[in-house]
Design a protein around this motif. Structure first.
Motif, PDB file in Angstrom:
ATOM      1  N   ARG A   1       0.833  -1.194   0.000  1.00 42.56           N
ATOM      2  CA  ARG A   1       0.000   0.000   0.000  1.00 42.56           C
ATOM      3  C   ARG A   1       0.877   1.257   0.000  1.00 42.56           C
ATOM      4  NH1 ARG A   1      -3.290  -3.545  -0.678  1.00 42.56           N
ATOM      5  NH2 ARG A   1      -5.469  -3.522  -0.031  1.00 42.56           N
ATOM      6  N   PRO A   2       0.359   2.358  -0.553  1.00 41.34           N
ATOM      7  CA  PRO A   2       1.113   3.606  -0.545  1.00 41.34           C
ATOM      8  C   PRO A   2       1.246   4.167   0.865  1.00 41.34           C
ATOM      9  CG  PRO A   2      -1.102   3.981  -1.376  1.00 41.34           C
ATOM     10  CD  PRO A   2      -0.937   2.494  -1.247  1.00 41.34           C
TER      11      PRO A   2
ATOM     12  N   ASP B   1       0.506   6.870   2.406  1.00 39.52           N
ATOM     13  CA  ASP B   1      -0.353   7.941   2.892  1.00 39.52           C
ATOM     14  C   ASP B   1      -1.405   7.355   3.830  1.00 39.52           C
ATOM     15  OD1 ASP B   1      -2.069   6.637   1.138  1.00 39.52           O
ATOM     16  OD2 ASP B   1      -2.176   8.287  -0.295  1.00 39.52           O
TER      17      ASP B   1
ATOM     18  N   GLY C   1      -3.691   4.768   2.303  1.00 41.48           N
ATOM     19  CA  GLY C   1      -3.016   3.491   2.118  1.00 41.48           C
ATOM     20  C   GLY C   1      -2.865   2.734   3.428  1.00 41.48           C
TER      21      GLY C   1
END
Length: 465
Positions: A217-218, A220, A223
């Motif tokens: 997941r990113p 941020d 995420g």
């Protein structure tokens, strides 16, 4: 010295007429299957099914109820660890327990160990310095027999459901293997994400990075939330029914997405103030409630404990070694933002536990007596003892009744104590109900239904079993 077997009416009321009613109620549930929706027995114990090495590994090691009492009496925690290099074998550690056994009189842990010695091993010899070796040898002789292996004891104890407590990144392979084994009961994981939600947790930023990396997941806030949701789904796929949250302060707050992103970046970077870290913790409890509304996991909160109170002990022995201490806890205001948003959701189940007894009648019973989502957690940790369980019933029943409670929660790492703890609760509840019957406040047929439901229907409903 050999003592008689334990009184079959132990823990029941002293008054003969009330005791007779209590005995009748207790007999209805004495042999009922055990439902244990929250605890800390590792699944590997049942998966490996290896014999216990000795009486110390069975009854002393890792049980901070026992070790903290010995430490308070002047025993160094290091002297309770089997260490061949230091000249401490299991018998030496056991003798230390026996020499200090008088310190356990009147304590819940002393009661449970005596229950285990008698109920599991049939040992009626009173433990003490003069009998330490005899009791040790009797336990050791039993442990080599197949009927004293963990799986055999699991079946003998009548455990129908056992929840463990697990890290969100655990692959749950042990649970998957147990699910396909011939174990005659269900073992389910519990999602415990504290170290990924609390900015003050050790290595918090590294934990978040591991979570994001494991789920691709990113980095941020969106995420991060998505990563937690993915791991919850993994747990549900392996039979989980609940999440568990241990917080020192029960504080919740709801913030918008922009503020959530700002707080997330600050706590991960290590630049957040104490107020911002508190706000993030509070908001993440609200996010956990949102996720429970979405995925159906029961949310349990165990607040009000200052972990690792002794810095010196933590440095030498680490966490969970007996020096977590309760603090005063406030529920009504702290939980309100969460309940404002999700308290009336039809399928949301929130179980609130407390170690601060003053909150029972003042806050917890009124909350559970109104919000359909809120259930009263059983007396927990320092309060899972006969008198404290009775005080809990007396404090909450007139406001919330019996059916807003969770059923008994043993919350134990000590596998052998599970039946003793559940039996304790059944006896105390039978005594409490018997008094209501004798006083004309509850009919006997109603009391019979309640005692049955307390050990079966109520925990099944609360934990969606």
């Amino acid at each position: 010295m050999t003592a008689p077997r334990r009184d079959p009416a132990r823990l029941l009321p002293a008054d003969p007429s009330t005791r007779a009613v209590a005995a009748e109620l207790y007999e209805r549930v004495a042999e009922s299957p055990i439902i244990s929706p929250h605890g800390h027995v590792p699944p590997s114990l049942l998966l490996r099914d290896e014999p216990y090495a000795d009486p110390v590994s069975l009854l002393v090691a890792g049980d901070h109820y026992v070790t903290r009492m010995l430490h308070a009496g002047g025993v160094d925690l290091a002297d309770l660890v089997v260490d061949a290099l230091a000249g401490r074998d299991a018998r030496t550690v056991w003798r230390r327990l026996a020499a200090n056994w008088h310190r356990f009189a009147g304590t819940a842990s002393g009661y449970w160990i005596e229950e285990e010695l008698d109920g599991v091993f049939g040992i009626t010899t009173a433990l003490g310095p003069d009998t330490a070796d005899a009791v040790f040898d009797e336990i050791a002789a039993a442990l080599v027999r197949p009927e004293f292996r963990p799986r055999a004891l699991f079946e003998r104890f009548g455990i129908e459901f056992l929840a463990t407590t697990d890290d969100p990144l655990d692959d749950l392979a042990a649970h998957a293997l147990l699910a396909t084994s011939d174990l005659p009961g269900r073992v389910a994981p519990t999602f415990r994400p504290d170290r990924y939600l609390d900015p003050d947790a050790v290595e918090f930023a590294d934990n978040v990075e591991r979570l994001l990396s494991a789920t691709c997941r990113p980095g941020d806030f969106a995420g991060y939330l998505s990563a937690l949701e993915e791991r919850r789904a993994h747990f549900i796929g392996h039979g989980a029914v609940s999440t568990d949250h241990g917080v020192e302060e029960l504080f919740t707050c709801d913030v918008d997405a922009g503020e959530g992103e700002r707080l997330f970046r600050a706590v991960v970077a290590g630049t957040a103030s104490a107020a911002e870290r508190r706000a993030f913790r509070g908001h993440m409890l609200v996010q956990m409630a949102r996720m429970s509304v979405d995925d159906g996991l029961v949310m349990t909160i165990h607040p009000g404990v200052l972990r690792n109170h002794s810095s010196a002990t933590y440095a030498r022995f680490g966490a969970d070694t007996g020096h977590d201490i309760p603090v005063a806890t406030e529920f009504t205001r702290g939980i309100r933002p969460l309940l404002e948003k999700y308290g009336l959701e039809r399928d949301f189940h929130l179980v609130l536990f407390a170690i601060d007894e003053s909150t029972y009648s003042r806050e917890l019973a009124p909350l559970a007596g109104f919000y359909p989502s809120v259930y009263l957690g059983a007396p927990w940790w320092f309060l899972d003892a006969p008198d404290a369980i009775a005080r809990h019933r007396a404090a909450v029943t007139e406001t919330a009744g019996f059916y807003r409670s969770s059923g008994f929660i043993d919350d134990t790492r000590a596998f052998l104590s599970i039946p003793a703890r559940h039996d304790t609760a059944r006896r105390v509840d039978a005594g409490f109900l018997a008094r209501l019957v004798v006083e004309g406040r509850v009919r006997m047929d109603a009391a019979e239904r309640i005692i049955d439901d307390l050990v079966d229907a109520i925990p099944r409903e609360v934990f969606k079993l």
